[in-house]
Design an enzyme around this catalytic site. Structure first.
Site, PDB file in Angstrom:
ATOM      1  N   LYS A   1      43.718  58.328  32.817  1.00  0.00           N
ATOM      2  CA  LYS A   1      44.935  57.762  32.220  1.00  0.00           C
ATOM      3  C   LYS A   1      45.827  58.851  31.608  1.00  0.00           C
ATOM      4  O   LYS A   1      47.047  58.719  31.573  1.00  0.00           O
ATOM      5  CB  LYS A   1      44.571  56.695  31.187  1.00  0.00           C
ATOM      6  CG  LYS A   1      43.889  55.457  31.796  1.00  0.00           C
ATOM      7  CD  LYS A   1      44.793  54.735  32.793  1.00  0.00           C
ATOM      8  CE  LYS A   1      44.200  53.415  33.283  1.00  0.00           C
ATOM      9  NZ  LYS A   1      45.074  52.709  34.227  1.00  0.00           N
TER      10      LYS A   1
ATOM     11  N   TYR B   1      37.739  57.357  32.407  1.00  0.00           N
ATOM     12  CA  TYR B   1      38.924  56.495  32.291  1.00  0.00           C
ATOM     13  C   TYR B   1      40.021  57.211  31.503  1.00  0.00           C
ATOM     14  O   TYR B   1      41.177  57.266  31.936  1.00  0.00           O
ATOM     15  CB  TYR B   1      38.508  55.199  31.592  1.00  0.00           C
ATOM     16  CG  TYR B   1      39.608  54.176  31.441  1.00  0.00           C
ATOM     17  CD1 TYR B   1      39.864  53.241  32.446  1.00  0.00           C
ATOM     18  CD2 TYR B   1      40.384  54.122  30.285  1.00  0.00           C
ATOM     19  CE1 TYR B   1      40.867  52.289  32.294  1.00  0.00           C
ATOM     20  CE2 TYR B   1      41.390  53.174  30.129  1.00  0.00           C
ATOM     21  CZ  TYR B   1      41.618  52.264  31.138  1.00  0.00           C
ATOM     22  OH  TYR B   1      42.614  51.319  30.996  1.00  0.00           O
TER      23      TYR B   1
HETATM   24  P1  NAI Z   1      41.863  43.405  35.475  1.00  0.00           P
HETATM   25  O1  NAI Z   1      40.498  43.912  35.795  1.00  0.00           O
HETATM   26  O2  NAI Z   1      42.024  42.101  34.804  1.00  0.00           O
HETATM   27  O3  NAI Z   1      42.768  43.422  36.790  1.00  0.00           O
HETATM   28  C1  NAI Z   1      42.808  44.548  37.633  1.00  0.00           C
HETATM   29  C2  NAI Z   1      43.230  44.129  39.027  1.00  0.00           C
HETATM   30  O4  NAI Z   1      43.221  45.301  39.856  1.00  0.00           O
HETATM   31  C3  NAI Z   1      42.267  43.134  39.677  1.00  0.00           C
HETATM   32  O5  NAI Z   1      42.993  42.082  40.284  1.00  0.00           O
HETATM   33  C4  NAI Z   1      41.508  43.956  40.696  1.00  0.00           C
HETATM   34  O6  NAI Z   1      41.081  43.195  41.825  1.00  0.00           O
HETATM   35  C5  NAI Z   1      42.544  45.009  41.075  1.00  0.00           C
HETATM   36  N1  NAI Z   1      41.945  46.242  41.594  1.00  0.00           N
HETATM   37  C6  NAI Z   1      40.823  46.880  41.165  1.00  0.00           C
HETATM   38  N2  NAI Z   1      40.588  47.962  41.912  1.00  0.00           N
HETATM   39  C7  NAI Z   1      41.571  48.024  42.842  1.00  0.00           C
HETATM   40  C8  NAI Z   1      41.866  48.912  43.900  1.00  0.00           C
HETATM   41  N3  NAI Z   1      41.076  49.969  44.185  1.00  0.00           N
HETATM   42  N4  NAI Z   1      42.964  48.680  44.652  1.00  0.00           N
HETATM   43  C9  NAI Z   1      43.748  47.612  44.396  1.00  0.00           C
HETATM   44  N5  NAI Z   1      43.513  46.729  43.424  1.00  0.00           N
HETATM   45  C10 NAI Z   1      42.446  46.930  42.645  1.00  0.00           C
HETATM   46  O7  NAI Z   1      42.505  44.591  34.602  1.00  0.00           O
HETATM   47  P2  NAI Z   1      43.741  44.563  33.589  1.00  0.00           P
HETATM   48  O8  NAI Z   1      43.206  44.505  32.232  1.00  0.00           O
HETATM   49  O9  NAI Z   1      44.745  43.599  34.032  1.00  0.00           O
HETATM   50  O10 NAI Z   1      44.278  46.068  33.804  1.00  0.00           O
HETATM   51  C11 NAI Z   1      45.443  46.359  34.546  1.00  0.00           C
HETATM   52  C12 NAI Z   1      45.812  47.810  34.270  1.00  0.00           C
HETATM   53  O11 NAI Z   1      46.068  47.985  32.866  1.00  0.00           O
HETATM   54  C13 NAI Z   1      44.707  48.813  34.618  1.00  0.00           C
HETATM   55  O12 NAI Z   1      45.285  49.979  35.160  1.00  0.00           O
HETATM   56  C14 NAI Z   1      44.067  49.094  33.281  1.00  0.00           C
HETATM   57  O13 NAI Z   1      43.431  50.344  33.251  1.00  0.00           O
HETATM   58  C15 NAI Z   1      45.288  49.048  32.375  1.00  0.00           C
HETATM   59  N6  NAI Z   1      44.938  48.826  30.978  1.00  0.00           N
HETATM   60  C16 NAI Z   1      44.297  47.673  30.576  1.00  0.00           C
HETATM   61  C17 NAI Z   1      43.955  47.492  29.250  1.00  0.00           C
HETATM   62  C18 NAI Z   1      43.270  46.265  28.757  1.00  0.00           C
HETATM   63  O14 NAI Z   1      42.909  46.250  27.563  1.00  0.00           O
HETATM   64  N7  NAI Z   1      43.073  45.236  29.549  1.00  0.00           N
HETATM   65  C19 NAI Z   1      44.276  48.530  28.244  1.00  0.00           C
HETATM   66  C20 NAI Z   1      44.938  49.680  28.774  1.00  0.00           C
HETATM   67  C21 NAI Z   1      45.259  49.811  30.100  1.00  0.00           C
END
Ligand code: NAI
Length: 265
Positions: A177, A173
């Site tokens: 990133k 990851y």
């Molecule tokens: P989440 O798991 O709540 O939502 C992620 C969404 O992406 C889901 O709706 C899922 O169905 C969709 N998804 C997964 N794989 C996919 C694919 N191959 N193609 C299209 N859609 C796909 O995650 P969250 O927390 O909202 O994360 C969003 C972004 O923020 C990610 O890139 C994550 O790495 C980044 N992020 C999140 C953090 C956190 O603490 N939640 C911290 C730092 C970065």
């Protein structure tokens, strides 16, 4: 409040941070928002929800299924944006996945490949398609003597795209990133003269289902190391994304902006 009158595409916007970003665009007067997610159900649900809060009377919502790691899917997603919206002003490459916590030597290669495919290859593929579309539509627009900020891409990196943190050991990851920050900077420099801005946002621990995944480790120990001693709210990430997409950020390109309560500073 910021005004974002153009058309937006947000990947991974069926849930979590992406969904809040999509909603924020709708509230900020966007002409349309394309909700693209790997899950049809959540994409549909999110697009219905954001339509109910849209402030632009001509608002168009679009929901589609995409796996951002697949080139054909990404082509289809951009093709839909083109046919339904006619143009793309703001693109947020937010879709991403995490992995169970492990030391580098213990990461199975299948896990590494999967995380890189979604988080790194996915952003690359989406950004390529978006840059081509924006480049083709961007006869440079001038608003007075200030170039219009339309043509803004925001890539979702992470605090782990800037630094390594001992309390959350997810090597693939963090690799992906960091790569997102690199590809953001390269594209920003490459497309600055075409009036397309490319920036990254680097969230800290944000309250979504991703953080609820027990495999990541001891969440209370993570939060205890954050100077603000709390989770970031998805709305706080969305506010920064919308600022970067807006005319207010017309000279901002190539930055990787930490939104992390001080943890990655
Ligand atoms: P989440 O798991 O709540 O939502 C992620 C969404 O992406 C889901 O709706 C899922 O169905 C969709 N998804 C997964 N794989 C996919 C694919 N191959 N193609 C299209 N859609 C796909 O995650 P969250 O927390 O909202 O994360 C969003 C972004 O923020 C990610 O890139 C994550 O790495 C980044 N992020 C999140 C953090 C956190 O603490 N939640 C911290 C730092 C970065």
């Amino acid at each position: 409040m910021l005004s974002l009158p153009g058309f937006a595409l947000v990947t991974g916007s069926g849930n979590g941070i992406g969904r809040v970003i999509a909603r924020s665009f709708a509230k900020a007067g966007a002409a349309g928002v394309h909700v693209a997610d790997i899950s049809k159900e959540v994409a549909q649900d999110a697009s219905e929800e954001i339509t109910s809060v849209a402030t632009n009377p001509k608002f168009k919502a679009l929901a589609s299924v995409v796996d951002v790691s697949k080139e054909e899917d990404v082509k289809e997603m951009i093709g839909l944006t083109k046919s339904r919206f006619g143009r793309l002003d703001y693109a947020v490459n937010n879709a991403g996945i995490a992995e169970p916590a492990r030391l580098t030597a213990d990461v199975p290669i299948e896990v590494y490949d999967k995380v890189i495919a979604v988080n790194q290859r996915g952003v690359h593929l989406c950004m390529q398609a978006q840059l081509r579309m924006m480049r083709a539509q961007n006869a440079v627009q001038l608003d007075g003597d200030r170039p219009s900020a339309r043509g803004a891409i925001i890539n979702m990196s992470s605090g782990l795209g800037l630094v390594a943190l001992e309390e959350i050991m997810i090597p693939s990851y963090a690799t992906s990133k960091h790569a997102v920050v690199g590809m953001t900077r390269m594209a920003a420099v490459g497309y600055a003269q075409h009036n397309i801005r490319v920036n990254a946002v680097c969230p800290g621990y944000t309250s979504t289902s991703m953080m609820a995944n027990e495999g990541l480790g001891d969440v209370s120990s993570m939060i205890s190391r954050v100077p603000q001693r709390r989770f970031i709210l998805p709305e706080e990430i969305a506010d920064v994304v919308l600022f970067l997409a807006s005319e207010s950020a017309s000279a901002v390109t190539g930055v990787a902006w930490a939104v992390c309560g001080g943890r990655s500073a």
